[in-house]
Design a protein around this motif. Structure first.
Motif, mmCIF file in Angstrom:
data_model
loop_
_atom_site.group_PDB
_atom_site.id
_atom_site.type_symbol
_atom_site.label_atom_id
_atom_site.label_comp_id
_atom_site.label_asym_id
_atom_site.label_seq_id
_atom_site.Cartn_x
_atom_site.Cartn_y
_atom_site.Cartn_z
ATOM 1 N N LYS A 112 2.043 -2.247 2.756
ATOM 2 C CA LYS A 112 2.676 -1.011 2.681
ATOM 3 C C LYS A 112 4.074 -0.995 3.610
ATOM 4 O O LYS A 112 4.881 -0.355 2.897
ATOM 5 C CB LYS A 112 2.011 0.157 3.286
ATOM 6 C CG LYS A 112 0.955 0.493 2.313
ATOM 7 C CD LYS A 112 0.012 1.848 2.886
ATOM 8 C CE LYS A 112 -0.900 1.460 4.034
ATOM 9 N NZ LYS A 112 -2.082 0.615 3.537
ATOM 10 N N VAL A 159 -3.866 3.507 -0.067
ATOM 11 C CA VAL A 159 -4.742 4.279 0.906
ATOM 12 C C VAL A 159 -4.598 4.005 2.282
ATOM 13 O O VAL A 159 -4.441 2.827 2.602
ATOM 14 C CB VAL A 159 -6.361 4.079 0.215
ATOM 15 C CG1 VAL A 159 -6.357 4.416 -1.089
ATOM 16 C CG2 VAL A 159 -6.596 2.594 0.496
ATOM 17 N N ALA A 160 -4.837 4.941 3.195
ATOM 18 C CA ALA A 160 -4.690 4.993 4.631
ATOM 19 C C ALA A 160 -5.492 3.926 5.189
ATOM 20 O O ALA A 160 -5.292 3.371 6.243
ATOM 21 C CB ALA A 160 -4.754 6.146 5.140
ATOM 22 N N LYS A 207 8.511 4.609 0.295
ATOM 23 C CA LYS A 207 7.380 5.074 -0.849
ATOM 24 C C LYS A 207 6.141 4.801 -0.660
ATOM 25 O O LYS A 207 5.223 5.817 -1.155
ATOM 26 C CB LYS A 207 8.210 4.402 -1.880
ATOM 27 C CG LYS A 207 9.697 4.991 -2.318
ATOM 28 C CD LYS A 207 10.108 4.743 -3.674
ATOM 29 C CE LYS A 207 11.498 5.095 -4.291
ATOM 30 N NZ LYS A 207 11.674 4.710 -5.579
ATOM 31 N N CYS A 230 4.473 4.029 2.071
ATOM 32 C CA CYS A 230 3.709 4.883 3.133
ATOM 33 C C CYS A 230 3.681 6.214 2.762
ATOM 34 O O CYS A 230 2.672 6.914 3.159
ATOM 35 C CB CYS A 230 4.556 4.692 4.273
ATOM 36 S SG CYS A 230 4.663 3.002 5.019
ATOM 37 N N LEU A 231 4.602 6.893 2.279
ATOM 38 C CA LEU A 231 4.332 8.091 1.631
ATOM 39 C C LEU A 231 3.482 8.430 0.730
ATOM 40 O O LEU A 231 2.627 9.433 0.943
ATOM 41 C CB LEU A 231 5.828 8.668 0.867
ATOM 42 C CG LEU A 231 5.800 10.243 0.481
ATOM 43 C CD1 LEU A 231 5.725 11.081 1.737
ATOM 44 C CD2 LEU A 231 7.156 10.339 -0.318
ATOM 45 N N ARG A 232 3.185 7.544 -0.112
ATOM 46 C CA ARG A 232 2.020 7.644 -1.055
ATOM 47 C C ARG A 232 0.747 7.381 -0.340
ATOM 48 O O ARG A 232 -0.330 8.160 -0.828
ATOM 49 C CB ARG A 232 2.222 6.502 -2.194
ATOM 50 C CG ARG A 232 1.064 6.547 -3.362
ATOM 51 C CD ARG A 232 1.425 5.660 -4.441
ATOM 52 N NE ARG A 232 0.683 5.418 -5.318
ATOM 53 C CZ ARG A 232 0.612 4.213 -6.392
ATOM 54 N NH1 ARG A 232 1.582 3.641 -6.484
ATOM 55 N NH2 ARG A 232 -0.541 4.522 -7.235
ATOM 56 N N ALA A 233 0.628 6.666 0.559
ATOM 57 C CA ALA A 233 -0.612 6.605 1.383
ATOM 58 C C ALA A 233 -0.912 7.441 2.382
ATOM 59 O O ALA A 233 -2.108 7.566 2.960
ATOM 60 C CB ALA A 233 -0.670 5.267 1.873
ATOM 61 N N GLY A 234 0.144 8.366 2.676
ATOM 62 C CA GLY A 234 0.035 9.401 3.728
ATOM 63 C C GLY A 234 0.150 8.823 5.183
ATOM 64 O O GLY A 234 -0.597 9.361 5.843
ATOM 65 N N ILE A 235 0.710 7.848 5.329
ATOM 66 C CA ILE A 235 1.092 7.362 6.572
ATOM 67 C C ILE A 235 2.565 7.147 6.928
ATOM 68 O O ILE A 235 3.372 7.332 6.070
ATOM 69 C CB ILE A 235 0.217 5.916 7.021
ATOM 70 C CG1 ILE A 235 1.084 4.869 6.085
ATOM 71 C CG2 ILE A 235 -1.130 5.945 6.542
ATOM 72 C CD1 ILE A 235 0.766 3.354 6.104
ATOM 73 N N LYS A 236 2.846 7.203 8.277
ATOM 74 C CA LYS A 236 4.186 7.232 8.725
ATOM 75 C C LYS A 236 4.613 5.621 8.812
ATOM 76 O O LYS A 236 4.208 4.816 8.975
ATOM 77 C CB LYS A 236 4.165 7.537 10.220
ATOM 78 C CG LYS A 236 5.735 7.712 10.851
ATOM 79 C CD LYS A 236 5.828 7.999 12.255
ATOM 80 C CE LYS A 236 7.175 7.916 12.921
ATOM 81 N NZ LYS A 236 7.361 8.659 14.272
ATOM 82 N N TYR A 237 5.964 5.623 8.086
ATOM 83 C CA TYR A 237 6.692 4.218 8.088
ATOM 84 C C TYR A 237 7.381 4.139 9.584
ATOM 85 O O TYR A 237 8.043 4.808 10.066
ATOM 86 C CB TYR A 237 7.954 4.570 6.920
ATOM 87 C CG TYR A 237 8.932 3.241 6.973
ATOM 88 C CD1 TYR A 237 8.172 1.837 6.685
ATOM 89 C CD2 TYR A 237 10.081 3.235 7.620
ATOM 90 C CE1 TYR A 237 9.065 0.832 6.510
ATOM 91 C CE2 TYR A 237 10.885 2.258 7.698
ATOM 92 C CZ TYR A 237 10.482 0.773 6.969
ATOM 93 O OH TYR A 237 11.090 -0.200 7.132
#
Length: 252
Positions: free
Chosen positions: A58, A88-89, A133, A135-142
């Motif tokens: 990611k 996925v996270a 993009k 990380c946003l899709r997986a719901g985590i912080k870049y």
């Protein structure tokens, strides 16, 4: 997100810093992707080859080289980041099917792994945009990472340049039905060229030829079809051959 802590792990004793990797994460989940994506574009613009030693991550920059160790059996493989995912996270990395088979996780589908950074890729605009993009899709912080300064920094930078060159070669469009010679080495002395050709053959490559160009002898793989060039490049890189030149084969 917890602050990432990196530990420099080295082989002690007489080994040099060239044998040091940077521990990235351990105990994380790896999965793999295969037939459904084979032949499709990856996030960095390459064509996905499920048998090449590549992976999706990611946030790590493209062309980062990772050593992935299956914690259940100790098997390891080195892969190159050329795609984004898994989205996925709770999954850290998606391996190609070829890489997954190397560490014995085809049957299980997933595995707990240790990730070590062999060399960190360059944070290009494409790497950063696609990573954010993903990380946003997986719901985590870049998060952008840095590796502690060591004597291997120059080698890491050089390795990144080599991988960028390889990536550029693979993106070249080649006409269907054309044949290409892939130069793997060039030598001024015939004896050195012959020894290199023997080594190339011993690692499983066929159609190895010597081509004379004025005072230089090129060691090349002969007549590779357009549709097989990128897969052959991946195989050469996996075996440690990076100084590659691809030329359209002249009619005999």
């Amino acid at each position: 997100m917890k602050k990432l802590i990196f530990v420099l792990t080295c082989i002690a004793g007489l080994m040099t810093s060239a044998f040091c990797n940077t521990l990235y994460k351990t105990g994380v989940v790896a999965s793999y992707y295969a037939e459904d994506f084979h032949g499709k574009k990856t996030s960095n613009g390459e064509v996905f080859n499920m048998w090449a030693m590549t992976c999706a991550h990611k946030m790590l920059p493209f062309n980062t080289m990772l050593k992935v160790t299956n914690l259940s059996n100790g098997k390891s493989v080195v892969v190159r980041v050329n795609d984004r995912g898994p989205f996925v996270a709770n999954r850290e990395i998606d391996l190609s099917k070829g890489a997954a088979s190397k560490i014995g996780m085809i049957g299980s589908g997933t595995a707990k792994v240790k990730l070590e950074i062999v060399s960190l890729g360059v944070y290009t605009k494409a790497s950063v945009v696609t990573a954010k993009k993903a990380c946003l899709r997986a719901g985590i912080k870049y998060v952008q990472i840095t590796i502690p300064k060591t004597g291997k920094d120059a080698a890491v930078a050089e390795n990144s340049k080599v991988l960028e060159k390889i990536e550029a070669i693979k993106k070249i469009k080649r006409a269907d039905g054309a044949l290409w010679d892939i130069q793997v080495g060039a030598f001024s002395k015939r004896e050195n060229a012959l020894n290199f050709a023997r080594k190339l053959k011993s690692t499983g490559f066929e159609n190895v030829i010597l081509q004379k160009n004025e005072t230089i002898l090129r060691v090349s793989l002969k007549a590779v079809p357009s549709e097989e060039v990128n897969a052959m490049i991946d195989k050469l890189v996996e075996k440690g051959y990076h100084d590659l030149v691809v030329r359209l084969r002249k009619s005999n």
